[in-house]
Design an enzyme around this catalytic site. Structure first.
Site, PDB file in Angstrom:
ATOM      1  N   GLU A  33       0.805  -1.218   0.000  1.00  8.64           N
ATOM      2  CA  GLU A  33       0.000   0.000   0.000  1.00  8.64           C
ATOM      3  C   GLU A  33       0.839   1.270   0.000  1.00  8.64           C
ATOM      4  OE1 GLU A  33      -3.318   0.134  -0.131  1.00  8.64           O
ATOM      5  OE2 GLU A  33      -3.783  -1.981   0.176  1.00  8.64           O
ATOM      6  N   ASP A  42      -7.340   6.416  -4.991  1.00  9.67           N
ATOM      7  CA  ASP A  42      -6.893   5.056  -5.297  1.00  9.67           C
ATOM      8  C   ASP A  42      -7.334   4.687  -6.711  1.00  9.67           C
ATOM      9  OD1 ASP A  42      -9.592   4.304  -5.197  1.00  9.67           O
ATOM     10  OD2 ASP A  42      -9.380   3.145  -3.352  1.00  9.67           O
TER      11      ASP A  42
END
EC number: 3.2.1.17
Length: 178
Positions: A33, A42
Protein backbone atom coordinates in the site's frame (compact mmCIF):
# COMPACT_ATOMS: atom_id res chain seq x y z
CA UNK A 1 1.71 -24.93 -1.74
CA UNK A 2 3.03 -21.59 -0.51
CA UNK A 3 5.50 -20.11 -2.95
CA UNK A 4 7.98 -18.40 -0.66
CA UNK A 5 9.77 -16.79 -3.60
CA UNK A 6 6.75 -14.53 -4.12
CA UNK A 7 7.16 -12.94 -0.69
CA UNK A 8 9.74 -10.25 0.06
CA UNK A 9 12.86 -11.02 2.07
CA UNK A 10 11.52 -8.77 4.84
CA UNK A 11 8.22 -10.66 5.11
CA UNK A 12 9.99 -14.03 4.95
CA UNK A 13 12.41 -12.95 7.67
CA UNK A 14 9.55 -11.97 9.96
CA UNK A 15 7.76 -15.27 9.37
CA UNK A 16 10.89 -17.35 9.95
CA UNK A 17 11.61 -15.39 13.15
CA UNK A 18 8.14 -16.29 14.48
CA UNK A 19 6.69 -12.78 14.21
CA UNK A 20 3.08 -12.07 15.11
CA UNK A 21 0.32 -11.51 12.56
CA UNK A 22 0.30 -7.73 13.24
CA UNK A 23 4.05 -7.52 12.54
CA UNK A 24 3.78 -9.57 9.34
CA UNK A 25 0.71 -7.65 8.17
CA UNK A 26 2.35 -4.27 8.85
CA UNK A 27 5.37 -5.18 6.72
CA UNK A 28 3.22 -6.66 3.94
CA UNK A 29 0.88 -3.65 3.83
CA UNK A 30 3.78 -1.20 3.90
CA UNK A 31 5.11 -2.96 0.79
CA UNK A 32 1.77 -3.22 -1.00
CA UNK A 33 0.00 0.00 0.00
CA UNK A 34 2.84 2.40 0.73
CA UNK A 35 2.19 5.12 3.29
CA UNK A 36 1.10 8.50 1.97
CA UNK A 37 0.80 11.44 4.36
CA UNK A 38 -1.23 13.30 1.71
CA UNK A 39 -4.65 12.19 0.44
CA UNK A 40 -4.69 10.61 -3.01
CA UNK A 41 -7.24 8.83 -5.19
CA UNK A 42 -6.89 5.06 -5.30
CA UNK A 43 -7.41 3.00 -8.46
CA UNK A 44 -11.18 3.23 -7.99
CA UNK A 45 -11.14 7.01 -7.57
CA UNK A 46 -11.70 6.94 -3.79
CA UNK A 47 -9.77 9.39 -1.63
CA UNK A 48 -7.38 7.51 0.63
CA UNK A 49 -4.47 8.30 2.92
CA UNK A 50 -1.75 6.49 4.87
CA UNK A 51 -1.92 2.78 3.87
CA UNK A 52 -5.20 3.09 2.00
CA UNK A 53 -7.47 4.36 4.79
CA UNK A 54 -10.69 5.97 3.56
CA UNK A 55 -11.77 7.28 6.98
CA UNK A 56 -9.83 9.15 9.67
CA UNK A 57 -11.42 9.76 13.07
CA UNK A 58 -14.81 8.79 11.66
CA UNK A 59 -14.65 11.26 8.77
CA UNK A 60 -14.04 10.46 5.10
CA UNK A 61 -10.67 11.29 3.61
CA UNK A 62 -10.97 14.40 1.45
CA UNK A 63 -8.85 16.01 -1.24
CA UNK A 64 -6.07 18.09 0.32
CA UNK A 65 -6.01 16.18 3.63
CA UNK A 66 -2.54 15.88 5.14
CA UNK A 67 -1.50 13.91 8.21
CA UNK A 68 1.67 13.61 10.25
CA UNK A 69 3.63 10.37 10.29
CA UNK A 70 2.51 9.85 13.90
CA UNK A 71 -1.15 10.20 12.91
CA UNK A 72 -0.69 7.81 9.96
CA UNK A 73 0.95 5.31 12.30
CA UNK A 74 -2.13 5.54 14.53
CA UNK A 75 -4.56 5.22 11.60
CA UNK A 76 -2.57 2.29 10.17
CA UNK A 77 -2.59 0.48 13.53
CA UNK A 78 -6.36 0.95 13.86
CA UNK A 79 -7.00 -0.38 10.34
CA UNK A 80 -4.60 -3.31 10.85
CA UNK A 81 -6.22 -4.24 14.15
CA UNK A 82 -9.71 -4.05 12.63
CA UNK A 83 -8.65 -6.36 9.79
CA UNK A 84 -7.12 -8.92 12.15
CA UNK A 85 -10.14 -8.77 14.49
CA UNK A 86 -12.34 -9.49 11.47
CA UNK A 87 -10.27 -12.60 10.74
CA UNK A 88 -10.56 -13.75 14.37
CA UNK A 89 -14.35 -13.26 14.34
CA UNK A 90 -15.15 -14.74 10.95
CA UNK A 91 -12.67 -17.49 10.09
CA UNK A 92 -13.62 -20.74 11.79
CA UNK A 93 -10.53 -22.86 11.08
CA UNK A 94 -7.27 -22.71 13.09
CA UNK A 95 -4.72 -20.31 11.60
CA UNK A 96 -1.03 -19.57 11.93
CA UNK A 97 0.26 -16.00 12.18
CA UNK A 98 1.24 -15.78 8.47
CA UNK A 99 -2.17 -17.18 7.48
CA UNK A 100 -3.95 -14.54 9.58
CA UNK A 101 -1.88 -11.81 7.91
CA UNK A 102 -2.65 -13.10 4.39
CA UNK A 103 -6.38 -13.34 5.03
CA UNK A 104 -6.48 -9.93 6.74
CA UNK A 105 -4.76 -8.31 3.76
CA UNK A 106 -7.05 -9.95 1.23
CA UNK A 107 -10.50 -9.96 2.78
CA UNK A 108 -11.24 -7.12 5.14
CA UNK A 109 -8.35 -4.86 4.12
CA UNK A 110 -8.39 -5.08 0.33
CA UNK A 111 -11.67 -6.39 -1.09
CA UNK A 112 -13.81 -5.62 1.97
CA UNK A 113 -16.10 -7.83 4.05
CA UNK A 114 -19.09 -7.20 1.76
CA UNK A 115 -17.31 -8.89 -1.13
CA UNK A 116 -15.56 -11.45 1.03
CA UNK A 117 -18.55 -13.03 2.80
CA UNK A 118 -20.21 -14.38 -0.39
CA UNK A 119 -16.87 -15.30 -2.01
CA UNK A 120 -15.75 -18.80 -2.92
CA UNK A 121 -12.57 -18.08 -0.94
CA UNK A 122 -14.48 -17.46 2.29
CA UNK A 123 -16.80 -20.44 1.83
CA UNK A 124 -13.95 -22.83 0.99
CA UNK A 125 -11.75 -21.65 3.84
CA UNK A 126 -14.42 -22.03 6.50
CA UNK A 127 -15.35 -25.43 5.06
CA UNK A 128 -11.75 -26.54 5.62
CA UNK A 129 -10.74 -26.53 1.94
CA UNK A 130 -7.55 -24.52 2.39
CA UNK A 131 -6.05 -25.41 -0.99
CA UNK A 132 -9.26 -24.41 -2.73
CA UNK A 133 -9.43 -21.17 -0.76
CA UNK A 134 -5.87 -20.27 -1.72
CA UNK A 135 -6.68 -20.92 -5.36
CA UNK A 136 -9.77 -18.70 -5.11
CA UNK A 137 -7.76 -15.71 -3.85
CA UNK A 138 -5.97 -15.63 -7.19
CA UNK A 139 -9.27 -15.18 -9.03
CA UNK A 140 -9.61 -11.62 -7.67
CA UNK A 141 -7.53 -9.96 -10.39
CA UNK A 142 -9.95 -7.62 -12.10
CA UNK A 143 -10.02 -3.88 -11.65
CA UNK A 144 -12.90 -1.94 -13.12
CA UNK A 145 -13.77 -4.97 -15.25
CA UNK A 146 -10.33 -5.31 -16.84
CA UNK A 147 -8.22 -8.41 -16.37
CA UNK A 148 -5.06 -7.22 -14.61
CA UNK A 149 -3.05 -10.14 -16.02
CA UNK A 150 -3.20 -8.39 -19.39
CA UNK A 151 -1.69 -5.14 -18.10
CA UNK A 152 1.84 -6.27 -17.22
CA UNK A 153 4.28 -3.55 -18.23
CA UNK A 154 1.57 -0.97 -18.94
CA UNK A 155 2.01 2.46 -17.40
CA UNK A 156 -1.49 2.59 -15.91
CA UNK A 157 -1.89 -1.16 -15.54
CA UNK A 158 -3.07 -3.07 -12.50
CA UNK A 159 -0.66 -6.02 -12.72
CA UNK A 160 0.43 -5.35 -9.14
CA UNK A 161 -2.93 -6.77 -8.10
CA UNK A 162 -2.03 -10.12 -9.69
CA UNK A 163 1.24 -10.17 -7.75
CA UNK A 164 -0.51 -9.15 -4.53
CA UNK A 165 -3.05 -11.97 -4.87
CA UNK A 166 -0.23 -14.48 -5.41
CA UNK A 167 1.49 -13.19 -2.27
CA UNK A 168 -1.72 -13.16 -0.21
CA UNK A 169 -2.32 -16.73 -1.35
CA UNK A 170 1.23 -17.68 -0.32
CA UNK A 171 0.67 -16.23 3.16
CA UNK A 172 -2.79 -17.77 3.52
CA UNK A 173 -1.44 -21.20 2.55
CA UNK A 174 1.77 -20.91 4.55
CA UNK A 175 2.83 -24.47 5.51
CA UNK A 176 -0.61 -26.05 5.00
CA UNK A 177 1.06 -29.15 3.59
CA UNK A 178 3.14 -29.72 6.72
Amino acid sequence: MANRAKLSAAVLSLILAGASAPQILDQFLDEKEGNSLTAYKDGSGIWTICRGATMVDGKPVMQGMKLTQAKCNQVNAIERNKALAWVDRNIKVPLTEPQKAGIASFCPYNIGPGKCFPSTFYKRLNAGDRHGACEAIRWWIKDGGRDCRLTKGQKNGCYGQVERRDQESALTCWEIDQ
